[in-house]
Design an enzyme around this catalytic site. Structure first.
Site, mmCIF file in Angstrom:
data_model
loop_
_atom_site.group_PDB
_atom_site.id
_atom_site.type_symbol
_atom_site.label_atom_id
_atom_site.label_comp_id
_atom_site.label_asym_id
_atom_site.label_seq_id
_atom_site.Cartn_x
_atom_site.Cartn_y
_atom_site.Cartn_z
ATOM 1 C CD GLU A 3 -3.058 -0.680 0.021
ATOM 2 O OE1 GLU A 3 -3.249 0.510 -0.307
ATOM 3 O OE2 GLU A 3 -3.635 -1.638 -0.534
ATOM 4 C CE1 TYR A 37 -7.788 3.559 -0.639
ATOM 5 C CE2 TYR A 37 -5.414 3.351 -0.332
ATOM 6 C CZ TYR A 37 -6.572 2.991 -0.992
ATOM 7 O OH TYR A 37 -6.520 2.056 -1.982
ATOM 8 C CG ASP A 57 -9.095 4.115 -4.955
ATOM 9 O OD1 ASP A 57 -10.247 4.071 -5.451
ATOM 10 O OD2 ASP A 57 -8.184 3.343 -5.311
#
Length: 298
Positions: free
Chosen positions: A44, A129, A147
């Site tokens: 990520e 996020y 996103d």
């Protein structure tokens, strides 16, 4: 009208069609084949500024060198930052934050990754996020991911207003309870493969064509996306160039390094500017400065 008000009545059909489409055929990134929270966190962070196809090689090399949070926490921070620079993975701060997060897992969480999004946000550099993504993909315990790709899908398919709260509400309403891992992967895949900036509805077999407002009307406009800082000419680019020059020469005086870093060296972008740049690199543990000379740290 809220975002969720624009959803079709047949929510079960919408959900099932997307999950079936994803399971039938999707890009096979290696981090989609693991539920290791450390490996997922690394993917990520790397993916924040780099195309997924380019992340694969760097991700595999990173995990080979530092296979778990304990190994990363024990590493010299300059080695981690150096790896980040060598693989052009974006802002070096992300490497430093990842190194610090690994230390926190060991010292503050007893070597076990937290499973809740709110607890994951306690880790250095982990925002809402990323915390939600790790909770979803490692523990199947996240909320709906929102996103840029997901916003574009919702805006086009269901005419959701270009408003963060509307996107979050709609995404949450759409996601089947307790299925954040497959759902978030699926809807991001839809945005990355079918509902791209230039849509590929038929070519990618978009499963939402029968409900999609954009497909019906032919209006494929998308919500506004914040522009990324330009890399060309940026300080980040100059940092990378300085490292590459020092790898070639090992050690240089400032007045020889400067012209090799930028062709317009001098004046406002002269020695004072260069000292600031190499000082940042020294703080990251990448170079050593002695008087007017700079050398690559070994």
């Amino acid at each position: 009208m809220s975002g969720a008000d624009s959803l079709p009545d047949d929510l079960e059909g919408v959900r099932e069609s997307l999950i079936e489409w994803y399971r039938r055929d999707h890009r096979d990134f290696p981090w989609r084949r693991t539920d290791d929270p450390y490996a997922i966190l690394v993917s990520e962070v790397m993916s924040q500024q780099t195309q997924l196809e380019r992340v694969e090689e760097a991700w595999a090399a990173f995990l080979e060198r530092w296979p778990d949070a304990e190994a990363l926490a024990a590493a010299d921070r300059s080695a981690v930052v150096g790896f980040w620079t060598d693989h052009s993975l974006g802002y070096n701060n992300r490497a430093k934050y990842l190194h610090e997060a690994a230390r926190q897992v060991g010292e503050e969480f007893g070597g076990e990754f937290p499973e809740e999004p709110d607890d994951l946000r306690e880790l250095q550099g982990v925002g809402p996020y990323t915390a939600n993504a790790v909770a979803s993909f490692a523990f199947d315990n996240g909320d709906a991911v929102v996103d840029t790709n997901v916003k574009r899908v919702l805006y086009r398919a269901f005419d959701v207003p270009d408003d963060d709260s509307a996107f979050e509400e709609t995404a949450g309403e759409l996601m089947p309870a307790g299925e954040s891992r497959v759902w978030n992967n699926a809807i991001m895949e839809l945005g990355g493969v079918a509902c791209r900036k230039t849509p590929r509805c038929d070519e990618a077999g978009c499963p939402w064509r029968e409900w999609c407002r954009a497909y019906e009307t032919g209006d494929f406009t998308a919500p506004d996306v914040p522009t990324q800082p330009t890399f060309e000419g940026s300080r980040r680019q100059k940092r990378g160039r300085a490292i590459r020059v020092l790898k070639e020469y090992d050690e240089l005086p400032l007045d020889e390094l400067g012209p090799r870093v930028r062709v317009d060296y001098g004046g406002e972008t002269g020695e004072e500017w260069l000292r600031g740049l190499v000082s940042d690199l020294a703080d990251d543990g990448l170079v050593e400065i002695e008087g007017d000379r700079v050398r690559l740290r070994r």
